[in-house]
Scaffold this active site. Structure first.
Site, PDB file in Angstrom:
ATOM      1  N   GLY A  10       0.839  -1.209   0.000  1.00 48.55           N
ATOM      2  CA  GLY A  10       0.000   0.000   0.000  1.00 48.55           C
ATOM      3  C   GLY A  10       0.862   1.241   0.000  1.00 48.55           C
ATOM      4  O   GLY A  10       2.098   1.178  -0.011  1.00 48.55           O
ATOM      5  N   LEU A  76      -0.475  -2.476   8.979  1.00 44.24           N
ATOM      6  CA  LEU A  76      -1.060  -1.389   8.184  1.00 44.24           C
ATOM      7  C   LEU A  76      -2.192  -1.879   7.283  1.00 44.24           C
ATOM      8  O   LEU A  76      -2.856  -1.064   6.638  1.00 44.24           O
ATOM      9  CB  LEU A  76       0.037  -0.745   7.306  1.00 44.24           C
ATOM     10  N   ALA A 117      -1.616   0.743  13.005  1.00 44.00           N
ATOM     11  CA  ALA A 117      -1.915   2.044  12.385  1.00 44.00           C
ATOM     12  C   ALA A 117      -3.411   2.317  12.531  1.00 44.00           C
ATOM     13  O   ALA A 117      -4.231   1.674  11.897  1.00 44.00           O
ATOM     14  CB  ALA A 117      -1.511   2.025  10.920  1.00 44.00           C
ATOM     15  N   TYR A 149     -16.534   2.811  10.257  1.00 43.33           N
ATOM     16  CA  TYR A 149     -15.077   2.801  10.079  1.00 43.33           C
ATOM     17  C   TYR A 149     -14.393   3.250  11.372  1.00 43.33           C
ATOM     18  O   TYR A 149     -13.491   2.583  11.888  1.00 43.33           O
ATOM     19  CB  TYR A 149     -14.694   3.716   8.907  1.00 43.33           C
TER      20      TYR A 149
END
Ligand code: UDP
Length: 323
Positions: A10, A76, A117, A149
């Site tokens: 990513g 992550l 993260a 989220y």
């Protein structure tokens, strides 16, 4: 040291891999390429200290092997981008919660230090500025799915802190505030690559709402340096730390700045939120971090200006468009 990066293909993960390889460390990444991309790690594939697994972090057999072989983990891998999250809610909630559960469970098996993260979304619609780590999270009702989220990432934080307190697993939690730079894609809604690509193509620059909402943008290189310092410092274990810039700009001013830096002929088009996102979407008006804790712990002080960041992104996007 052998570093494992989940989501390593990513945007942030690939820069973190660059940093550790540059420091002479061994890096393994695992990525299912759902939002990451092989092009982000293409330049690393020849490196003798670089290894990668194109695989989901939900594959326990693979994760067990990778975690047993590494020294530290940067977790992550996550569902990212407002648009992606709103359009694929089940996948986003499951990736964030089940993925982090998998990583922490196996990390605990081998007692491997893990950095999670997290995101400034966890502050929700709090209105006390700047956001500092011990502030309350303020979420909207569950009927409004945009809060899923923030909640899923908050659960990740609770879980990591529970592992730290109950099982003595060394963890570090970082809350990121609009990390930007080369390799970030505008495909999932991120505003800077969006605006830069629109400007370079002389297409309308799409400012949502009235454009008076503001954000602080931090260069990915400074975020990765902070990650590595946080991982090294034993004092940070069991802590939640904001990482970002505290220089604010409104989205309308950002659009004007990008138009001027690219010399674009684009019009700046104001688009109401209910046309940009699903009905009932609530944007965050401001997202300003208190970064004094990171400063105290690791001397964190972001120095790369927004203009420098934009120059970097513009030259990357130009290269991509001409490739
Ligand atoms: N935004 C915008 N136009 C776009 C994409 C995003 O005006 O084409 C706005 C978005 O509504 C938000 C800000 O830019 O107010 C930052 O959006 P992004 O998705 O990059 O990050 P986040 O909302 O997570 O801070």
């Amino acid at each position: 040291m052998h570093v494992l990066i989940t989501g390593g293909a990513g945007f942030i993960g690939s820069h973190l891999a660059d940093l550790y390889l540059f420091q002479g460390e061994k890096v393994t990444i695992i990525d299912d390429l759902s939002t990451g991309s092989l092009s982000n790690i293409e330049h690393l594939r020849v490196h003798k200290n670089f290894h990668f697994a194109i695989e989901t972090i939900m594959n326990e057999t693979v994760m067990d092997r990778l975690i047993s072989e590494c020294d530290v983990i940067f977790h992550l891998a996550a569902a990212v981008g407002v648009e992606l999250i709103i359009n694929h809610q089940v996948q986003a909630i499951e990736t964030n919660i089940n993925g982090t559960d998998m990583v922490l469970r196996i990390a605990n098996r081998y007692k491997k230090k893990t950095l999670i993260a997290s995101t400034s979304e966890v502050y929700g619609k709090a209105e006390k500025f700047p956001f500092s780590e011990t502030d309350d999270s303020v979420f909207g009702p569950t009927i409004n799915s945009r809060w899923s989220y923030a909640c899923s990432k908050a659960i990740d934080e609770f879980l990591a802190l529970a592992y730290y307190k109950e099982k003595k697993l060394p963890v570090v939690i970082t809350r990121l505030f609009n990390t930007v730079g080369p390799r970030q894609t505008g495909q999932y809604g991120m505003v800077i690559p969006r605006f830069v690509n629109q400007a370079l193509k002389n297409e309308p620059i799409t400012v949502y709402g009235d454009g008076q909402q503001s954000r602080c943008f931090c260069h990915v290189k400074e975020v990765c340096q902070a990650f590595s310092l946080l991982m090294e410092n034993p004092e940070v274990e069991g802590e939640v730390v904001n990482i970002g810039s505290d220089q604010e700009i409104t989205i309308l001013d950002l659009a004007k700045k990008i138009k001027s830096l690219t010399g674009s002929l684009s019009e700046i088009r104001i688009i109401p939120y209910d046309q940009a996102y699903a009905k009932g979407f609530e944007d965050m008006n401001r997202r300003l971090p208190d970064i004094s804790k990171a400063h105290r712990l690791i001397g964190y002080e972001p120095k790369i200006s927004l203009d420098q960041i934009l120059e970097d992104v513009i030259s990357y996007c130009k290269q991509q468009l001409s490739a």
